[in-house]
Design an enzyme around this catalytic site. Structure first.
Site, PDB file in Angstrom:
ATOM      1  N   THR A 126       6.087   2.059  -9.574  1.00  2.00           N
ATOM      2  CA  THR A 126       7.323   1.710  -8.930  1.00  2.00           C
ATOM      3  C   THR A 126       8.306   0.594  -9.222  1.00  2.00           C
ATOM      4  O   THR A 126       7.689  -0.425  -9.470  1.00  2.00           O
ATOM      5  CB  THR A 126       6.944   1.858  -7.440  1.00  2.00           C
ATOM      6  OG1 THR A 126       8.212   1.525  -6.508  1.00  2.00           O
ATOM      7  CG2 THR A 126       5.945   0.699  -7.178  1.00  2.00           C
ATOM      8  N   GLU A 128       9.413  -1.147  -7.002  1.00  2.00           N
ATOM      9  CA  GLU A 128       9.040  -2.171  -5.966  1.00  2.00           C
ATOM     10  C   GLU A 128       8.307  -3.484  -6.389  1.00  2.00           C
ATOM     11  O   GLU A 128       8.122  -4.489  -5.948  1.00  2.00           O
ATOM     12  CB  GLU A 128       8.221  -1.544  -4.901  1.00  2.00           C
ATOM     13  CG  GLU A 128       9.154  -0.402  -4.042  1.00  2.00           C
ATOM     14  CD  GLU A 128       8.594  -0.096  -2.870  1.00  2.00           C
ATOM     15  OE1 GLU A 128       7.703  -0.705  -2.199  1.00  2.00           O
ATOM     16  OE2 GLU A 128       9.008   0.855  -2.494  1.00  2.00           O
TER      17      GLU A 128
HETATM   18  P1  NAD Z   1       2.420  10.861  -2.221  1.00  2.00           P
HETATM   19  O1  NAD Z   1       1.970   9.966  -0.933  1.00  2.00           O
HETATM   20  O2  NAD Z   1       3.148  12.023  -1.727  1.00  2.00           O
HETATM   21  O3  NAD Z   1       1.256  11.549  -2.882  1.00  2.00           O
HETATM   22  C1  NAD Z   1       0.050  10.950  -3.334  1.00  2.00           C
HETATM   23  C2  NAD Z   1      -0.924  11.879  -3.911  1.00  2.00           C
HETATM   24  O4  NAD Z   1      -2.112  11.426  -4.204  1.00  2.00           O
HETATM   25  C3  NAD Z   1      -1.479  12.819  -2.602  1.00  2.00           C
HETATM   26  O5  NAD Z   1      -1.603  14.245  -3.178  1.00  2.00           O
HETATM   27  C4  NAD Z   1      -2.923  12.387  -2.347  1.00  2.00           C
HETATM   28  O6  NAD Z   1      -3.463  13.286  -1.828  1.00  2.00           O
HETATM   29  C5  NAD Z   1      -3.350  11.936  -3.605  1.00  2.00           C
HETATM   30  N1  NAD Z   1      -4.334  10.909  -3.471  1.00  2.00           N
HETATM   31  C6  NAD Z   1      -4.289   9.593  -2.614  1.00  2.00           C
HETATM   32  N2  NAD Z   1      -5.452   8.948  -2.880  1.00  2.00           N
HETATM   33  C7  NAD Z   1      -6.150   9.604  -3.705  1.00  2.00           C
HETATM   34  C8  NAD Z   1      -7.408   9.334  -4.353  1.00  2.00           C
HETATM   35  N3  NAD Z   1      -7.989   8.332  -4.177  1.00  2.00           N
HETATM   36  N4  NAD Z   1      -7.782  10.225  -5.186  1.00  2.00           N
HETATM   37  C9  NAD Z   1      -7.235  11.204  -5.760  1.00  2.00           C
HETATM   38  N5  NAD Z   1      -5.988  11.717  -5.293  1.00  2.00           N
HETATM   39  C10 NAD Z   1      -5.468  11.087  -4.216  1.00  2.00           C
HETATM   40  O7  NAD Z   1       3.122   9.997  -3.224  1.00  2.00           O
HETATM   41  P2  NAD Z   1       4.341  10.151  -4.145  1.00  2.00           P
HETATM   42  O8  NAD Z   1       5.685   9.725  -3.346  1.00  2.00           O
HETATM   43  O9  NAD Z   1       4.481  11.586  -4.796  1.00  2.00           O
HETATM   44  O10 NAD Z   1       4.113   9.239  -5.172  1.00  2.00           O
HETATM   45  C11 NAD Z   1       3.595   9.487  -6.336  1.00  2.00           C
HETATM   46  C12 NAD Z   1       3.297   8.124  -7.289  1.00  2.00           C
HETATM   47  O11 NAD Z   1       4.737   7.716  -7.839  1.00  2.00           O
HETATM   48  C13 NAD Z   1       2.587   6.893  -6.651  1.00  2.00           C
HETATM   49  O12 NAD Z   1       1.913   6.551  -7.684  1.00  2.00           O
HETATM   50  C14 NAD Z   1       3.827   6.088  -6.247  1.00  2.00           C
HETATM   51  O13 NAD Z   1       3.453   4.789  -6.396  1.00  2.00           O
HETATM   52  C15 NAD Z   1       4.925   6.447  -7.345  1.00  2.00           C
HETATM   53  N6  NAD Z   1       6.254   6.369  -7.171  1.00  2.00           N
HETATM   54  C16 NAD Z   1       6.713   6.858  -5.958  1.00  2.00           C
HETATM   55  C17 NAD Z   1       8.097   6.672  -5.708  1.00  2.00           C
HETATM   56  C18 NAD Z   1       8.693   7.442  -4.411  1.00  2.00           C
HETATM   57  O14 NAD Z   1       9.914   7.229  -4.277  1.00  2.00           O
HETATM   58  N7  NAD Z   1       7.996   8.212  -3.633  1.00  2.00           N
HETATM   59  C19 NAD Z   1       8.953   6.169  -6.470  1.00  2.00           C
HETATM   60  C20 NAD Z   1       8.205   5.439  -7.873  1.00  2.00           C
HETATM   61  C21 NAD Z   1       7.025   5.617  -7.788  1.00  2.00           C
HETATM   62  O1  TDX Z   2      12.368   6.099   9.667  1.00  2.00           O
HETATM   63  C1  TDX Z   2      12.921   5.316   8.777  1.00  2.00           C
HETATM   64  N1  TDX Z   2      13.910   4.617   8.782  1.00  2.00           N
HETATM   65  C2  TDX Z   2      14.441   3.916   7.900  1.00  2.00           C
HETATM   66  O2  TDX Z   2      15.499   3.158   8.063  1.00  2.00           O
HETATM   67  C3  TDX Z   2      12.110   5.356   7.573  1.00  2.00           C
HETATM   68  C4  TDX Z   2      10.779   5.935   7.290  1.00  2.00           C
HETATM   69  C5  TDX Z   2      12.539   4.369   6.583  1.00  2.00           C
HETATM   70  N2  TDX Z   2      13.617   3.621   6.806  1.00  2.00           N
HETATM   71  C6  TDX Z   2      14.177   2.939   5.527  1.00  2.00           C
HETATM   72  C7  TDX Z   2      13.371   1.874   5.000  1.00  2.00           C
HETATM   73  C8  TDX Z   2      13.753   1.691   3.503  1.00  2.00           C
HETATM   74  O3  TDX Z   2      14.721   0.876   3.428  1.00  2.00           O
HETATM   75  O4  TDX Z   2      14.603   3.535   4.418  1.00  2.00           O
HETATM   76  C9  TDX Z   2      14.203   3.023   3.143  1.00  2.00           C
HETATM   77  C10 TDX Z   2      13.407   3.999   2.602  1.00  2.00           C
HETATM   78  O5  TDX Z   2      12.156   3.880   3.086  1.00  2.00           O
HETATM   79  P1  TDX Z   2      10.948   5.020   2.538  1.00  2.00           P
HETATM   80  O6  TDX Z   2      11.239   6.307   2.545  1.00  2.00           O
HETATM   81  O7  TDX Z   2       9.752   4.481   3.391  1.00  2.00           O
HETATM   82  O8  TDX Z   2      10.806   4.284   1.097  1.00  2.00           O
HETATM   83  P2  TDX Z   2      10.707   2.801   0.436  1.00  2.00           P
HETATM   84  O9  TDX Z   2       9.981   1.948   1.287  1.00  2.00           O
HETATM   85  O10 TDX Z   2      11.790   2.455  -0.160  1.00  2.00           O
HETATM   86  O11 TDX Z   2       9.580   3.360  -0.892  1.00  2.00           O
HETATM   87  C11 TDX Z   2       9.599   4.324  -1.458  1.00  2.00           C
HETATM   88  O12 TDX Z   2      10.322   4.315  -2.943  1.00  2.00           O
HETATM   89  C12 TDX Z   2       9.555   3.503  -3.844  1.00  2.00           C
HETATM   90  C13 TDX Z   2       8.477   5.262  -1.825  1.00  2.00           C
HETATM   91  O13 TDX Z   2       7.899   5.388  -0.400  1.00  2.00           O
HETATM   92  C14 TDX Z   2       7.509   4.505  -2.521  1.00  2.00           C
HETATM   93  O14 TDX Z   2       6.192   5.141  -2.789  1.00  2.00           O
HETATM   94  C15 TDX Z   2       8.158   4.178  -3.976  1.00  2.00           C
HETATM   95  O15 TDX Z   2       7.324   3.226  -4.816  1.00  2.00           O
END
Ligand code: NAD
Ligand code: TDX
Length: 337
Positions: A126, A128
């Site tokens: 990420t 972050e």
């Molecule tokens: P998510 O929380 O939706 O999914 C995570 C998945 O991992 C789930 O299916 C969960 O069951 C599985 N999991 C958790 N712990 C586990 C374990 N110990 N063993 C096996 N499986 C396990 O997450 P996401 O938002 O899809 O993020 C996926 C990846 O992408 C993460 O590594 C996150 O850091 C990265 N990422 C996310 C974002 C974002 O915006 N969501 C952005 C950049 C990077």
């Molecule tokens: O109810 C809300 N109100 C609000 O203002 C929530 C849930 C979030 N927020 C704000 C917090 C953040 O500034 O919105 C922004 C986005 O929040 P999240 O969806 O929790 O994302 P963020 O914390 O930015 O992290 C996401 O992007 C990077 C993913 O969850 C991470 O897994 C990824 O690494």
């Protein structure tokens, strides 16, 4: 590293981004067999990949910290694409413990198996890990930005990146790392910002905005992320890190007002709630390296269109999220959010 992979192991393939990646691979590269290793935590849903043919995708329910299971699955794979993680910042603030276990120990376990079997490893991380930027700073994150994680979540992702880099240098295993910005699209858990607000409106609950609402996130459609990861897996340079972003900077309040407007509600029909402790101000990605070296560029360049489609998806898939809505909102309410 341009060889084609016939059998890949995708960890976390039942989560949001992992399941979108599995759909992408089956759609675009049907010759590849995918084994998904997923623990099915609260964030993992097997339904996300249930429609895919069993000849192409196999689900193994298990933990990436399970040394024996991971060893067995890695030994039968040509490459590992590692998505599994605890992913939600707010959860990491309430209870960091599973974040350290899964994100750090789990990545270590996978790296060790890849080392033993000489298997290619792609680590999904990420933006972050780079901390945050000021709102008025013209800078964006690059591959050279210093690591400055702020939250328990981002610090465990930073720790996992460090393990991957050290394993590449010391043991010479073939790794790449990608650090992507905020994803949006179908199958995202409703604890996250965009689906939380959409499903709030659908349930007649007022959306909740943290702090002053001016925090900026750099949004990318999850399909663009999947194409970038595939590109890096198949064409990336071993040992390299690539930042993935689609020039999608937007303030939270602007995104929320757009959701309300598209859904036919007044744009001020939301609640201001307690800010997230340590809340990162702004993320912004410079993805020039990925574009220049690997020729990737985003397809979903119209955020408003992508957001409207995402709103339509949640409106049409109530059965996918409704069961978890009450528990998710109760948890937030207990935190004053
Ligand atoms: P998510 O929380 O939706 O999914 C995570 C998945 O991992 C789930 O299916 C969960 O069951 C599985 N999991 C958790 N712990 C586990 C374990 N110990 N063993 C096996 N499986 C396990 O997450 P996401 O938002 O899809 O993020 C996926 C990846 O992408 C993460 O590594 C996150 O850091 C990265 N990422 C996310 C974002 C974002 O915006 N969501 C952005 C950049 C990077
Ligand atoms: O109810 C809300 N109100 C609000 O203002 C929530 C849930 C979030 N927020 C704000 C917090 C953040 O500034 O919105 C922004 C986005 O929040 P999240 O969806 O929790 O994302 P963020 O914390 O930015 O992290 C996401 O992007 C990077 C993913 O969850 C991470 O897994 C990824 O690494």
């Amino acid at each position: 590293m341009s060889e084609q992979y016939r059998h890949i192991l995708v960890t976390g393939g039942c989560g949001f981004i992992g399941s979108n990646f599995v759909h992408y691979v089956v759609r675009e590269h049907p010759e590849v067999h995918v084994t998904v290793l997923d623990k099915l935590t609260y964030a993992g849903n097997p339904e996300n990949i249930a429609s895919l043919p069993s000849s192409s995708v196999e689900l193994v329910v298990g933990d990436i910290c399970d040394v024996k299971l991971v060893d067995e699955l890695v030994s039968g794979s040509d490459a590992v694409v590692h998505y599994a993680a605890e992913s939600h910042n707010d959860n990491s603030i309430c209870d960091p413990s599973p974040f350290v276990l899964t994100n750090v120990q789990g990545t270590f376990c996978l790296l060790e198996a890849c080392r033993r079997h000489g298997v290619r490893f792609h680590h999904v991380s990420t933006d972050e890990v780079y901390g945050d930027l000021a709102l008025d700073d013209p800078a964006r994150f690059t591959e050279e930005s210093p690591y400055r994680p702020s939250s328990p979540y981002s610090s465990t992702k930073a720790a996992s990146d460090m393990l991957v880099r050290a394993w590449a240098r010391t043991y010479d295993i073939l790794v790449t790392i990608s650090n992507c910005s905020n994803n949006y699209g179908p199958y995202q858990h409703i604890e996250k910002f965009i689906p939380r607000q959409i499903t709030n409106v659908l349930c007649g609950i007022r959306p909740k905005l943290y702090g002053d609402g001016r925090n900026v996130r750099d949004w990318i459609h999850t399909d663009d992320h999947s194409r970038a990861v595939w590109k890096i897996l198949t064409c990336g340079q071993a040992g390299e890190t690539y930042l993935i972003g689609a020039d999608g900077e937007r303030s939270n309040i602007d995104v929320l007002r757009e959701i309300l407007t598209v859904m036919g509600r007044p744009e001020d029909e939301f609640d201001w709630v307690r800010d997230r402790p340590g809340h990162d101000r702004r993320y912004a990605i410079d993805s020039a390296k990925l574009r220049r070296e690997l020729g990737w560029k985003p397809i979903y360049t119209d955020f408003s269109q992508g957001l409207a489609r995402t709103i339509a998806w949640y409106s049409e898939h109530g059965q996918w999220w409704r069961d978890s809505k009450d528990a998710t909102e109760k948890k937030y309410a207990s935190q004053g959010q």
